[in-house]
Design a protein around this motif. Structure first.
Motif, PDB file in Angstrom:
ATOM      1  N   PHE A 146      43.072 112.338  38.266  1.00 43.57           N
ATOM      2  CA  PHE A 146      42.813 111.118  39.023  1.00 43.57           C
ATOM      3  C   PHE A 146      44.133 110.402  39.200  1.00 43.57           C
ATOM      4  CE2 PHE A 146      38.468 111.333  37.055  1.00 43.57           C
ATOM      5  CZ  PHE A 146      37.800 111.556  38.233  1.00 43.57           C
ATOM      6  N   THR A 173      44.629 100.212  48.152  1.00 43.59           N
ATOM      7  CA  THR A 173      43.807 100.857  49.159  1.00 43.59           C
ATOM      8  C   THR A 173      44.149 100.376  50.557  1.00 43.59           C
ATOM      9  OG1 THR A 173      42.166  99.308  48.411  1.00 43.59           O
ATOM     10  CG2 THR A 173      41.786 101.602  47.899  1.00 43.59           C
ATOM     11  N   SER A 174      45.062  99.443  50.671  1.00 40.48           N
ATOM     12  CA  SER A 174      45.423  99.067  52.020  1.00 40.48           C
ATOM     13  C   SER A 174      46.647  99.874  52.416  1.00 40.48           C
ATOM     14  CB  SER A 174      45.687  97.570  52.119  1.00 40.48           C
ATOM     15  OG  SER A 174      47.020  97.298  51.762  1.00 40.48           O
ATOM     16  N   LEU A 175      46.809  99.975  53.712  1.00 37.00           N
ATOM     17  CA  LEU A 175      47.852 100.837  54.252  1.00 37.00           C
ATOM     18  C   LEU A 175      49.219 100.447  53.708  1.00 37.00           C
ATOM     19  CD1 LEU A 175      48.219 103.099  56.261  1.00 37.00           C
ATOM     20  CD2 LEU A 175      48.624 101.376  58.020  1.00 37.00           C
ATOM     21  N   ARG A 231      49.629 101.356  50.172  1.00 39.85           N
ATOM     22  CA  ARG A 231      49.776 102.815  50.066  1.00 39.85           C
ATOM     23  C   ARG A 231      51.200 103.236  50.333  1.00 39.85           C
ATOM     24  NH1 ARG A 231      45.620 106.778  48.891  1.00 39.85           N
ATOM     25  NH2 ARG A 231      44.068 105.280  48.270  1.00 39.85           N
ATOM     26  N   LYS A 252      30.097 115.926  37.321  1.00 40.76           N
ATOM     27  CA  LYS A 252      30.276 115.705  38.756  1.00 40.76           C
ATOM     28  C   LYS A 252      30.998 116.878  39.407  1.00 40.76           C
ATOM     29  CE  LYS A 252      30.262 110.691  38.758  1.00 40.76           C
ATOM     30  NZ  LYS A 252      31.129 109.513  38.899  1.00 40.76           N
ATOM     31  N   ILE A 257      30.164 117.110  43.334  1.00 40.87           N
ATOM     32  CA  ILE A 257      30.423 115.770  43.864  1.00 40.87           C
ATOM     33  C   ILE A 257      31.924 115.503  43.859  1.00 40.87           C
ATOM     34  CG2 ILE A 257      30.079 113.303  43.445  1.00 40.87           C
ATOM     35  CD1 ILE A 257      27.314 114.082  42.300  1.00 40.87           C
ATOM     36  N   LEU A 258      32.588 115.945  42.802  1.00 44.57           N
ATOM     37  CA  LEU A 258      34.043 115.842  42.749  1.00 44.57           C
ATOM     38  C   LEU A 258      34.640 117.231  42.945  1.00 44.57           C
ATOM     39  CD1 LEU A 258      34.707 113.512  39.678  1.00 44.57           C
ATOM     40  CD2 LEU A 258      35.031 112.956  42.084  1.00 44.57           C
ATOM     41  N   ARG A 259      35.786 117.265  43.593  1.00 44.45           N
ATOM     42  CA  ARG A 259      36.471 118.532  43.796  1.00 44.45           C
ATOM     43  C   ARG A 259      37.465 118.723  42.659  1.00 44.45           C
ATOM     44  NH1 ARG A 259      40.307 119.290  48.945  1.00 44.45           N
ATOM     45  NH2 ARG A 259      41.012 117.305  48.130  1.00 44.45           N
ATOM     46  N   GLY A 278      20.530 105.639  45.180  1.00 42.69           N
ATOM     47  CA  GLY A 278      20.104 105.821  46.555  1.00 42.69           C
ATOM     48  C   GLY A 278      18.783 105.153  46.881  1.00 42.69           C
ATOM     49  N   GLY A 324      27.743 103.970  46.082  1.00 41.75           N
ATOM     50  CA  GLY A 324      26.880 104.316  44.953  1.00 41.75           C
ATOM     51  C   GLY A 324      26.261 105.692  45.133  1.00 41.75           C
ATOM     52  N   LEU A 325      25.865 105.959  46.347  1.00 43.07           N
ATOM     53  CA  LEU A 325      25.233 107.234  46.655  1.00 43.07           C
ATOM     54  C   LEU A 325      26.254 108.372  46.622  1.00 43.07           C
ATOM     55  CD1 LEU A 325      22.413 107.950  47.396  1.00 43.07           C
ATOM     56  CD2 LEU A 325      22.997 107.699  49.800  1.00 43.07           C
ATOM     57  N   LYS A 356      28.988 108.629  45.097  1.00 41.75           N
ATOM     58  CA  LYS A 356      29.531 108.940  43.777  1.00 41.75           C
ATOM     59  C   LYS A 356      28.524 109.571  42.837  1.00 41.75           C
ATOM     60  CE  LYS A 356      32.127 105.498  42.090  1.00 41.75           C
ATOM     61  NZ  LYS A 356      32.766 104.179  42.015  1.00 41.75           N
ATOM     62  N   VAL A 396      37.908 104.858  54.067  1.00 33.68           N
ATOM     63  CA  VAL A 396      37.805 105.069  52.626  1.00 33.68           C
ATOM     64  C   VAL A 396      39.187 104.971  52.001  1.00 33.68           C
ATOM     65  CG1 VAL A 396      37.190 106.709  50.819  1.00 33.68           C
ATOM     66  CG2 VAL A 396      35.771 106.510  52.863  1.00 33.68           C
ATOM     67  N   ARG A 397      40.162 105.580  52.661  1.00 36.47           N
ATOM     68  CA  ARG A 397      41.502 105.596  52.099  1.00 36.47           C
ATOM     69  C   ARG A 397      42.296 104.361  52.493  1.00 36.47           C
ATOM     70  NH1 ARG A 397      44.481 111.245  51.770  1.00 36.47           N
ATOM     71  NH2 ARG A 397      42.671 111.633  50.485  1.00 36.47           N
ATOM     72  N   TYR A 398      42.149 103.959  53.758  1.00 38.81           N
ATOM     73  CA  TYR A 398      42.910 102.811  54.254  1.00 38.81           C
ATOM     74  C   TYR A 398      41.944 101.725  54.688  1.00 38.81           C
ATOM     75  CZ  TYR A 398      46.107 106.718  54.621  1.00 38.81           C
ATOM     76  OH  TYR A 398      46.836 107.835  54.369  1.00 38.81           O
ATOM     77  N   ARG A 399      41.762 100.741  53.823  1.00 39.37           N
ATOM     78  CA  ARG A 399      40.768  99.716  54.142  1.00 39.37           C
ATOM     79  C   ARG A 399      41.195  98.841  55.317  1.00 39.37           C
ATOM     80  NH1 ARG A 399      37.119  99.739  49.636  1.00 39.37           N
ATOM     81  NH2 ARG A 399      37.109 101.975  49.268  1.00 39.37           N
ATOM     82  N   ASP A 400      42.431  98.993  55.761  1.00 36.02           N
ATOM     83  CA  ASP A 400      42.862  98.246  56.949  1.00 36.02           C
ATOM     84  C   ASP A 400      42.095  98.696  58.176  1.00 36.02           C
ATOM     85  OD1 ASP A 400      45.960  97.249  56.095  1.00 36.02           O
ATOM     86  OD2 ASP A 400      45.119  98.987  55.089  1.00 36.02           O
ATOM     87  N   ALA A 446      36.005 115.463  50.963  1.00 35.79           N
ATOM     88  CA  ALA A 446      36.031 116.143  49.666  1.00 35.79           C
ATOM     89  C   ALA A 446      36.450 115.182  48.558  1.00 35.79           C
ATOM     90  CB  ALA A 446      36.977 117.331  49.720  1.00 35.79           C
ATOM     91  N   ASP A 447      37.153 114.121  48.918  1.00 35.31           N
ATOM     92  CA  ASP A 447      37.643 113.191  47.899  1.00 35.31           C
ATOM     93  C   ASP A 447      36.960 111.826  47.933  1.00 35.31           C
ATOM     94  OD1 ASP A 447      39.423 114.948  46.727  1.00 35.31           O
ATOM     95  OD2 ASP A 447      40.949 114.564  48.234  1.00 35.31           O
ATOM     96  N   ALA A 506      34.145 110.786  46.736  1.00 32.54           N
ATOM     97  CA  ALA A 506      33.545 110.364  45.468  1.00 32.54           C
ATOM     98  C   ALA A 506      34.601 109.827  44.514  1.00 32.54           C
ATOM     99  CB  ALA A 506      32.801 111.524  44.823  1.00 32.54           C
ATOM    100  N   GLU A 507      35.809 110.327  44.676  1.00 28.35           N
ATOM    101  CA  GLU A 507      36.885 109.945  43.780  1.00 28.35           C
ATOM    102  C   GLU A 507      37.533 108.642  44.220  1.00 28.35           C
ATOM    103  OE1 GLU A 507      41.065 112.184  42.883  1.00 28.35           O
ATOM    104  OE2 GLU A 507      39.261 113.307  43.302  1.00 28.35           O
ATOM    105  N   GLU A 508      37.652 108.469  45.549  1.00 29.49           N
ATOM    106  CA  GLU A 508      38.427 107.338  46.047  1.00 29.49           C
ATOM    107  C   GLU A 508      37.621 106.054  46.156  1.00 29.49           C
ATOM    108  OE1 GLU A 508      41.179 107.864  49.016  1.00 29.49           O
ATOM    109  OE2 GLU A 508      41.783 109.849  48.361  1.00 29.49           O
ATOM    110  N   LEU A 509      36.308 106.192  46.120  1.00 27.68           N
ATOM    111  CA  LEU A 509      35.497 104.977  46.297  1.00 27.68           C
ATOM    112  C   LEU A 509      35.477 104.137  45.033  1.00 27.68           C
ATOM    113  CD1 LEU A 509      32.582 106.381  48.405  1.00 27.68           C
ATOM    114  CD2 LEU A 509      34.209 104.644  49.082  1.00 27.68           C
TER     115      LEU A 509
END
Ligand SMILES: Nc1ncnc2c1ncn2[C@@H]1O[C@H](COP(=O)(O)OP(=O)(O)O)[C@@H](O)[C@H]1O
Ligand SMILES: [Mg+2]
Lengths: 394, 287
Positions: A16, A24-26, A29, A72, A77-79, A100, B100-101, B103, B174-178, B281-282, B284-287
């Protein structure tokens, strides 16, 4: 993949990216990339695990050891960062009951929605619907909005849908801890039914006694690595040792002048500690204690209690001054030399020093768990028996 | 059954399960939205009606755009734009909002950005129906011409473009909230860039109908909106500046623009699906 393997993880690692601040904003990042304020963190390192079809495996470990992450990854769910996962058959994962569900919708609507998320067609759900409602014990409430459900109703419904998906492989993450006792019993009933139906179950639980009773295998995770994989009693013993729960601080409180310093199980007196025995092996339990002058007179008996799963005393070894317990102050080394009895399981040793009236004046538990393998039947002792069985027509 | 048949059967079942899931999710969103509201779907007419009143006042009475039956002109382009903007706007939060779903449950993630598309499509079709009924009831018969058929390719391109953008923005957010802020501004700008409240004749005039005008039409929604105006509004009145209100009196112009828009949307869809597949693919990890 070997036909008998239901699910397999091969060299699975999961990294991780831990952001010191969640970037998480550009802009963050881009800045983060330049300053590399991401430090990688491995939640799983090189986990290899193959579970045979029809087996029930308990996955245990301290908080944060990577249990949920492993589930997971196995559930897809996770790679995994490296390594591969292979599964044969339909997987149902119970990571959170009722994930859900939408509070605004009725139980009925949620059942259909959840079932379709889990891969059932409408027709299949129609067929299973009554059974799901029965299992969840919801009756008329099934048509009320889920937001008005008690937490018990909520988790029962979540569990009911998940187990009706007809999984070949069931992954369960500590969900038994959320409900009341009746719910836990119900879940366990379902799990044992799955066992008799030959389904594969991997389940995470903090209830170590449960792992000992229902699993045929225990896997211990520590900081993302498998540190033990095998007999469930050994597994729980390993974890208890790791967590230090086999050393009860209350027991260590004794008389100030009496300190029990070390409890070691070895093959021969004075040898380094040994963890594995077979019934009949020579065994020596060494206890080292410091005794001050003022308490020497009160030391009337020293007992070593060998305890199995759940603290059950299996055998006890005692010595009194008449039997050779020293009478002088200072450091004592007491060796109990014996032959390992034909038992099976993981064991620990508790030591107790009592005065002439039988009152405990010092006690301690050993941190070491040792394992004895004897017999094939899997119980604590292997008892010879004869079988006579017949069928009656009806 | 032979092995290949079993495999085919399984693939068919899987596809059916996915469509059912998508339908169920769309139905869930509709139910949640209209649960306990007495007027239900009628509320979805409120927004276009309000815009109708405001823009009619501004453009017809204040700015004197000179477009007759301005309300019908406006709605011809507005409804499809609103559907597009609504779907893309909602898709931006489609993955993030279901953290939630994502993940906790393994399910086909492709349904997430498609759910808002279906949700807005349902609203759009009902609004369109209401518009057509009102047009006919008030004796507005310009839509009853072969031009009406232009709605079919126009809505096809709109769908393609919408789905493409929904895949892109839902994954990127998901990755860039902008992304959500960019989308918000872009949709706002798009509303004014596309000839919805004014006639495309103004654009043509300003760009002198040259290569800049062609460039303008690289935006697929410009083709969609003007084709819908030709299909529904259906008349080509002459504006005070001497130009027709529609982009073109014929068909070919629209088909050409829609063809280009369709190609661009198709390419964007391929890109969007790839980006989505890569990033999902990612999730679940990034959320
Ligand atoms: N999405 C994530 N991003 C970063 N770290 C994570 C994420 N998920 C889990 N972790 C970390 O991985 C470790 C293992 O977590 P987990 O598998 O939940 O442990 P367990 O279930 O055994 O308590 C923890 O330190 C946790 O903080
Ligand atoms: Mg966990």
């Amino acid at each position: 993949m070997d036909r008998s393997i239901a699910i397999r993880a091969d060299g699975v690692s999961k990294r991780f990216a831990v952001h010191t601040r969640k970037a998480t904003s550009l802009k963050e990042r881009l800045v983060a990339r330049r300053h590399a304020d991401e430090r990688p963190f491995y939640a799983l390192t090189d986990v290899t695990l193959a579970i045979e079809a029809g087996h029930t495996v308990g996955l245990i470990g301290a908080n944060g050891s990577g249990k949920s992450t492993l589930l997971k990854v196995l559930a897809g769910i996770l790679r995994p960062t490296t390594g591969t996962v292979d599964a044969r058959g339909r997987i149902a994962s119970l990571l959170e009951l009722g994930a859900g569900f939408n509070g605004e919708l009725s139980g009925r609507e949620n059942v259909y929605l959840n079932a379709s998320l889990l891969g059932l067609t409408r027709r299949e759900t129609d067929r299973l619907f009554d059974s799901i409602v029965d299992f969840a014990e919801l009756g008329e409430s099934i048509d009320n909005p889920v937001k008005h459900y008690s937490s018990g109703m909520y988790v029962r419904l979540g569990f009911a849908v998940a187990v009706h998906v007809d999984p070949d492989i069931l992954l369960v993450d500590e969900v038994l801890a959320v409900g009341d006792e009746a719910f836990a019993r119900k879940c366990l009933g379902q799990i044992s039914q799955f066992q008799t139906e030959g389904r594969t179950i991997l389940f995470v639980s903090h209830a170590l006694d449960l792992v000992e009773t229902i699993c045929d295998r225990g896997v211990v995770l520590d900081h993302g690595s498998v540190i033990y994989d095998g007999d469930p009693a050994y597994a729980t013993g390993t974890l208890r040792g790791l967590l230090g729960t086999d050393r009860n601080p209350a027991d260590d409180a004794g008389t100030p002048g009496l300190t029990i310093g070390g409890i070691t199980v070895a093959g021969e007196a004075g040898e380094p500690a040994r963890d594995e025995f077979v019934g009949g092996d020579p065994m020596a339990v060494r206890i080292v204690l410091d005794v001050r002058e003022d308490v020497v007179g009160s030391c009337h008996e020293l007992a070593a209690v060998v305890m199995g799963a759940g603290g059950l005393p299996v055998w006890v070894m005692r010595v009194t001054p008449d039997g050779g317990l020293p009478r002088l102050p200072g450091r004592w080394t007491v060796d109990f030399v014996t032959e390992c009895p034909p038992v099976h399981g993981g064991f620990r040793i508790a030591v107790r020093v009592a005065d002439a009236a039988g009152t405990t004046i010092g006690a301690a538990q050993g941190g070491q768990t040792f394992w004895v393998r004897t017999g094939k039947q899997g119980g604590l002792v292997d008892v010879p028996f004869q079988v006579k069985a017949e069928g009656v027509e009806w | 059954m032979a092995l290949t048949e079993i495999a085919e059967d399984r693939a068919r079942t899987q596809t059916r399960v996915r469509w059912e899931l998508l339908r169920n999710l769309i139905r869930k969103d509709l139910k949640v939205k209209y649960q306990g509201s007495a007027l239900g779907f009628l509320w979805s007419l409120a927004n276009p009606l309000l815009l109708l009143v405001v823009y009619t006042f501004v453009f017809q009475l204040v700015l004197r755009s000179g477009i007759p039956a301005f309300g019908f002109y406006l709605l011809s382009g507005l409804l499809v734009w609103n559907a597009f903007a609504g779907a893309v706007g909602a898709a931006t939060g489609a993955v993030v909002g279901n953290a939630g779903l994502v993940k906790k449950v393994r399910f086909p993630l492709v349904v997430l950005p498609l759910t808002p598309v279906g949700f807005t499509a349902v609203h759009f079709l009902l609004q369109l129906l209401v518009l057509v009924v009102v047009m006919l009831a008030t004796g507005y018969t310009h839509l009853l011409s072969p031009h009406l058929l232009l709605a079919v390719p126009a809505l096809g391109v709109a769908m393609l473009f919408t789905v493409a953008l929904c895949f892109l923005v839902s994954a990127l957010n998901v990755r860039y909230r902008d992304t959500q802020h960019i989308v918000e501004i872009a949709l706002m700008a798009g509303f004014w860039i596309n000839p919805i409240v004014y006639s495309v004749a103004l654009v043509r005039e300003h760009l002198h109908g040259g290569w800049l005008y062609d460039l303008y039409y690289l935006n697929p929604m410009a083709g969609v909106v003007t084709a819908m105006q030709s299909a529904l509004y259906g008349q080509n009145p002459t504006l005070p500046g001497g130009q027709g209100a529609l982009a073109d009196p014929g068909y070919l112009f629209y088909l050409e623009r829609l063809g280009i828009g369709g190609l661009i949307s198709g390419a964007l869809l391929l890109l969007g699906m790839r980006v989505y597949a890569r990033l999902s693919a990612d999730f679940a990890e990034e959320l």
